[in-house]
Design an enzyme around this catalytic site. Structure first.
Site, PDB file in Angstrom:
ATOM      1  N   ASP A  68       0.856  -1.184   0.000  1.00  0.00           N
ATOM      2  CA  ASP A  68       0.000   0.000   0.000  1.00  0.00           C
ATOM      3  C   ASP A  68       0.892   1.233   0.000  1.00  0.00           C
ATOM      4  O   ASP A  68       1.728   1.408   0.879  1.00  0.00           O
ATOM      5  CB  ASP A  68      -0.886  -0.023   1.241  1.00  0.00           C
ATOM      6  CG  ASP A  68      -1.985   1.022   1.158  1.00  0.00           C
ATOM      7  OD1 ASP A  68      -1.924   1.847   0.245  1.00  0.00           O
ATOM      8  OD2 ASP A  68      -2.888   0.987   1.998  1.00  0.00           O
ATOM      9  N   ASP A 109      -0.041   4.536   0.012  1.00  0.00           N
ATOM     10  CA  ASP A 109      -0.659   5.816   0.382  1.00  0.00           C
ATOM     11  C   ASP A 109      -0.311   6.201   1.832  1.00  0.00           C
ATOM     12  O   ASP A 109      -1.182   6.497   2.633  1.00  0.00           O
ATOM     13  CB  ASP A 109      -2.172   5.764   0.188  1.00  0.00           C
ATOM     14  CG  ASP A 109      -2.824   4.723   1.106  1.00  0.00           C
ATOM     15  OD1 ASP A 109      -2.095   3.982   1.769  1.00  0.00           O
ATOM     16  OD2 ASP A 109      -4.062   4.683   1.153  1.00  0.00           O
TER      17      ASP A 109
END
Length: 217
Positions: free
Chosen positions: A188, A190
């Site tokens: 991930d 972000d």
């Protein structure tokens, strides 16, 4: 002719399969010539389930009937009738044998309604039923039409499968990865697993944290 089966809803709000009894149409007895389906077969609306002919009134019920009359003359064939399904589903039980004379109203087939576990743009991939037409006809109906509630492909949101199908596909994928010794790393980006900065970051000695630098910057 089918005995209507009311839809039911499970505690999770998903529709459960209903079983409809397909009965012999009247008004006269019919002789079952052959089945066009087998137990476990999926059928669509309009699929031919069986082929019948009118039964002779003097013929005992259940006894096979000869097509040849005495004296070597061939008896004229009676017109055949095809019994078609009025709903989509899966055949669970055949309740008569070929050659048997069936009385009007007798149960012929037990048909489990399709739960539409895979839907693509409103069409069931199992039986071909257009669920948008059913929804427009039963706009006030509170019973869900399909068990397909899980979107499997982000780029194709119209493709939906049931939770059971999703779990099965997930297990098969996991078994395949372990069998091929190939695992998938999902990262991930972000600011959850990987944090980036354009400024100088002082090295920290926290266990489990890895520092690295991309390019020359």
């Amino acid at each position: 002719m089918e005995l209507p089966a009311a839809g039911r809803v499970s505690s999770e709000g998903a529709p459960t399969a209903t079983v409809a009894e397909v009965r012999c149409p009247g008004p006269a007895p019919l002789r079952l010539l052959e089945w066009r389906v087998a137990a476990g077969a999926a059928v669509r609306i309009g699929s031919v389930l069986a082929v019948f002919e009118a039964a002779a009134s003097a013929q005992p019920a259940g006894a096979p009937q000869s097509r040849a009359a005495s004296g070597g003359c061939v008896r004229p064939a009676r017109p055949e009738r095809r019994l078609r399904s009025e709903r989509a589903g899966v055949v669970r039980e055949l309740c008569a044998q070929p050659g048997q004379v069936v009385a009007p109203g007798a149960v012929l087939v037990k048909l489990e309604g399709c739960s539409h576990p895979v839907v693509m743009k409103g069409l069931c991939a199992e039986c071909g039923q257009d669920l948008t037409q059913l929804q427009s006809k039963n706009g006030r109906q509170q019973v869900p039409l399909s068990t397909a509630t899980v979107s499997m492909v982000h780029s194709v949101p119209e493709l939906m499968v049931s939770s059971e199908q999703a779990e099965q596909l997930g297990r098969e994928d996991q078994q395949r990865l372990h069998r091929n010794r190939k695992l998938v790393l999902m990262v991930d980006l972000d600011q959850t697993l990987i944090h980036t900065t354009e400024q100088h970051c002082q090295q920290m000695s926290n266990k489990g944290i890895i520092h690295f630098q991309l390019g020359r910057g």
